[in-house]
Every structure is written in structure tokens, then in C-alpha cells.
Design a protein around this motif. Sequence first.
Motif, short mmCIF file in Angstrom:
data_model
loop_
_atom_site.label_atom_id
_atom_site.label_comp_id
_atom_site.label_asym_id
_atom_site.label_seq_id
_atom_site.Cartn_x
_atom_site.Cartn_y
_atom_site.Cartn_z
N GLU A 159 151.08 24.24 97.56
CA GLU A 159 151.34 24.48 96.14
C GLU A 159 152.56 23.68 95.73
O GLU A 159 153.48 23.48 96.52
CB GLU A 159 151.57 25.97 95.87
N GLU A 164 144.52 27.16 99.54
CA GLU A 164 144.68 27.95 100.76
C GLU A 164 143.65 27.47 101.78
O GLU A 164 142.49 27.23 101.43
CB GLU A 164 144.51 29.45 100.48
N ARG A 177 147.04 25.36 93.54
CA ARG A 177 147.23 26.07 94.80
C ARG A 177 145.98 25.95 95.68
O ARG A 177 144.86 26.20 95.23
CB ARG A 177 147.53 27.55 94.53
N PRO A 204 143.70 31.44 94.39
CA PRO A 204 143.97 30.01 94.59
C PRO A 204 142.98 29.17 93.79
O PRO A 204 141.91 29.65 93.38
CB PRO A 204 143.79 29.83 96.09
N THR A 246 147.41 15.02 95.11
CA THR A 246 146.90 16.21 94.43
C THR A 246 145.98 15.81 93.29
O THR A 246 144.88 16.37 93.13
CB THR A 246 148.06 17.06 93.89
N GLN A 276 153.81 25.27 101.63
CA GLN A 276 154.72 26.39 101.38
C GLN A 276 154.76 27.27 102.63
O GLN A 276 154.05 28.28 102.72
CB GLN A 276 154.27 27.19 100.16
N THR A 325 151.28 23.65 89.65
CA THR A 325 150.97 25.01 90.12
C THR A 325 149.61 25.06 90.82
O THR A 325 149.14 26.15 91.14
CB THR A 325 150.97 26.01 88.95
#
Length: 643
Positions: free
Chosen positions: A448, A428, A426, A497, A408, A453, A424
Motif C-alpha cells: 500500500e 494483499e 492496497r 483490499p 502500481t 507495509q 491508497t
Amino acid sequence: MTEPNDLPASDDPALDPARRQLLGDVAALPGLPGVYRYFDAQDHVLYVGKARDLKKRVSSYFQKNHGGTRIGHMVSKIVRMETTVVRSEAEALLLENNLIKTLNPRYNILFRDDKSYPYLKIASHDFPRMAYYRGSVDRRHRYFGPYPSAWAVKESIQLLQKVFRLRTCEDTVFNNRTRPCLLYQIKRCTGPCVDFISKEDYARDVANAERFLLGDQAEVMEQLQAQMMEHAEAMAYEKAAEIRDQLSALSLVLHQQSVEDNRGGDTKDADILAVKVQGGRACVNLAMVRGGRHLGDRPYFPTHVEDATAMSAEEMAGRETQPAPEVQVLEAFIAQHYLDSSVPPLLVLSHGVDKALIEALSDQSGIKVTAQTMPREPRRAWLDMCIKGADLKLTRLLSEEGSQQARTRALVDALDLEAENLDTFRIECFDISHTAGEATQASCVVFEGHKMQSSQYRRYNIEGITGGDDYAAMRQVLTRRYSKMVAAVEAGTGRMPDLVLVDGGKGQVSMAREVFAELGIDLRLIVGVEKGEGRKVGLEELVFADGRDKVYLGHDSAALMLVAQIRDEAHRFAITGMRAKRASVRTSGSRLEDIAGVGPKKRAKLLQRFGGVKGVGDASVEDLLSVDGISRDLAEEIYRALH
């Protein structure tokens, strides 16, 4: 100055009304056992606790300044509380953990187990069958377990097939056989389907199998030994040899898996629990012994460990010594896990727990539960194995989480993104899938908290476009998803996001750019994942909607590994959805064969008239009437069957 044992004055004008009301409620609490819940301004549950004396326990949270600790942070958020008075500390313990599992409070250790345990089922029948089973039990049948995994059940079924040769086939197969199947040929079944064994003899095998599963192996072996001698004396040497082989197989299993009690008995049913806490995470490893056989283990990883263990100074204040984090985690697991599942009479534990917890389990289950923390051989060996398992599984989890966090961070740095909190962050990702334009679906997967998720995944059926037009499909799904999200953000109930990935190059990114521009969304969020030269994995390039040059991260880049992981998950999710939809359409069409009055000729006419299965399913009653030989009654019946 506030006295150490006094609450702040609830009529202090410096306090806001909600705080004054809260302190007034605390002052009015009774000195009785019970359970309390703290809520924040958004009415989210912060903490659930139990107390022998509600007034004394709850007051302790507000009697001193906790500073910048986790406890202080939580107390500052409390705006209201709820309490429930119970008759005893044991009742408080059970209610507390029921509420923890239901409410998911932020500052409690929480164990999640979304999977029910599997059982070995012996179905009621003249010739009972063995089967793997998961779900609610039916009193007509017998169930053995629970088992820690599907593998453990299937391994047990294979063992019983070898030794007792019970059938595993479905009743529909059993009722229609005219000759024995392969399992009979390889001596895994006695062939009750074709009457190769009497009902009485088969019932005896079933009874022996049940006794074996219950742990009465010595009795089973004595009976088999007696039967072998009877056959030998009657010169039925083949039958005697079969029983000899059964005894040999049983002896091998018992030698490998039995747990002999050092006091002369047998440990038939026991759970072995080991806990490991490290790096803010915890693992409880549960090993099961049923009927004297070790069935394997299963790890559990609780959430909120750091926050919850920091609460121990207040919550555990009534004890002479403060329990270690391992003890708190283990106690939380025992309380929450055995609320929903049966508890064996013996728990072998890596750490000692509160005696009141074990007494509460005994009261709830109706059996005497014993906890043992210093076992001797061979229970010591089982506990050592369980401890080692907990250590290895937690180490693997921390390693995996560390690598995901590194990925990440690598992606955020590579794309020069602004991310205040990586936990946190995020992402998509969207993908379009169809087969020659049929059953088009779009998938959206979510990354996330450094992991996928799955509960937030979504599929979108794409309609009203030309089959195979992936650009139009992408426009539709992005418009549908983000028009709602923009409205939620404006209402203060949602968030955008931090990154939106689309599986495709310039064309897909251009389409996403149009949608985001129409909705007023920052174009920097959009990144396309374009196949590299020869469509080889590791050569992908990232395409940006805001005009930046394409970026190649490198085949060994941690950032590219994360992008590829998310993109592949979106593709997998889209493919499975598309296949399920396509299969549903085709299965619905195949039901033509089941409709009374639709024979081969009419079925052929229908398929020819409407161009296939999907066309028949989409046809109206009036359309169906246009087919030669289809009456209105039959057309209505066809329509009902396919809709």
C-alpha cells in the motif's frame, strides 16, 4: 464583515455547536507561552504547535479565510483543541516535539527512528572485553558512541583489536580456555584467557583504548612512544617492535580520520547535519564525529513534509523572515532527534536554525551546545561530504518511489482496475508454506502507498487439515481473514483490499473463489500468480476468479515486476515463519535431554513410542505414562518442560 484581528463571533447562529465551542475556547486563551493541539471529528490529531503567546498564535488561524490552501483545508477540519501552558518558549519547544513524536499529527514534519543506536561496550571484568551493544545501558560497564551504524562499531572494534589487542570473546569462552585462540595467533589479542599478559598490563591497554575512543590520541601516542623506548633500552626488542606497530597503525588512522580544529584544538565530538528538500520529500543526513574520528553517516526521511511546510506562514509568523523548507525540516529533526539521544557540544549545519532551539538543547542537556553553519577547513570538507550524501540519498529515494508508482500504475492499467487514488491502492498477497506437512503456515503481506507495509504483515498457523493440503490451508486463511474484514466493512471500521493475490494457479484461485462467493465479496478482486513454463521467473501468468482468460504481462513488464515483488515477499515471509515454527517444535523436543530423570534409554523409548519430537510434545500426561519406565511424577515433569 470580520475585522482582520478579530475572531468570528462564537455566538453566530450560522455556526454549528462544535464550531461555536471551538471559537469560544480560542477567545478564552491566555497570552502565555504554551503548546496547542488541533483535533478533527474522528478525534485524530491534525497539528501540534508551539507559541510564545497562545492567544495571538491560535487566533491567527481563525481570523481570515485561507481559501483552498493546505492551511484552509486543515482549519476546516478542526472541531476541538487542547492547550498546555508552560513557563517559557524553550519548554514549549520541547513539549511540542515530544507530542509530535507521540501523536503523529497529519500536518507536522515527523521523523521516525525505530532503531536504537549501537554502542561499543567495554564490559566490567578483571580482563574487560569489547563488544557491539544495542539497548539500555548498564552503569557497571563503559559505553562509547552512539555510532550511526553497526558497521561503524564493528570497524572500531577491529581497529582496537589491531592496536590494543583487547579480547572480544564471551566470558563463558574466556573462563574455559586452556590454550589461546586464533586471534592471539594473528596478533589481535594478548591472550589474557591463558595468562599470557598480566592484569596490570592488560588494564593499561584498556585505559589506552578508552582514551583513544574519547579523543585523547596524542596522550596515548606519547605513552606508547615512552613504553617503546623503555623496552628498547631494556633490549626487549620484540615488545618494542609490537608497540612500534601499534604506533604505526594509530598514526595511519589519525591521518585518515582526525578533524583538526582551525583554532588550534581538536574537534572530538560533533554531529554534522545536512538537509535536502525536493519533490515533496526531504532527507536529513547525519554524520557523526566521536573522539576525533569520523564514524560515518545515516539518512533520515521525514513524513508530512509538504503539508507541514505549507503551515509556515502561520506558525512562523513571529519571525522577521520566513524560514525556507530546508530550515523547517532541519529544525524539526534537531528538536525531535536530540530529545531521545545525547547531543554533542558542536553541531555543524548546512542551514542556520533558530537560536532559541540551540539554547533549549543546551538547557536540556546541561552542556553548552554550539551551532556552526559556515565552517572552515577541515570541517568544511566534512560538511560538503554530508551535503553530497543528503543529495544522493534523496535522489535515490525519489527514483525508487517514482519507479514503484510507475509499477502500481502499470498493474492497475494492465488489469483494468478502478483505482481513484493510487496512493491508497492496497494489495494483499497470500502464500502457504510447510515441510512435508509439518508446521504449516500461511502468510499475508500488504502492499500500500507504493511500498510493502511490513507492520501489517500477518502469519496464520494452519490446523485441523491433512498435512500438505495447500488448498484446504488457503481456504482456512482466506476465511479467517476476510470473514472478519467483511464484518469490519459493514460496521464502517474497515476496508477491503483493491486486489488479492494468491500464489498458485487454477486450483488455488478456485478455492479463493469459493470463499469469496460464500462471504459475498467481489470475485474480481482475486488474481492467482501461476508459474510459467518450466517455472521460470518472468514467465508467470495471471489467473482470474471471475472467468477472464489468463494474462501474460511480459517478462519486462513493470506490472509483472510488481506482482513478482509482492509474491516473492509473501513467500519469504511464509518461509521464515515456517522455519521458526519448525525450529521451535524441534528445540522444545530437544529439551528432553535437559529433564532430570530422562536418560538416553528413556528418551529413545519416548521418541520411538510417539514417532519423534513433535509427537512427544503433543502427548498428554496419560499418554506419557504408557511408556515403560515413565512414572507419573516424571510424566508430569516432561509435560511441564515441553509446554
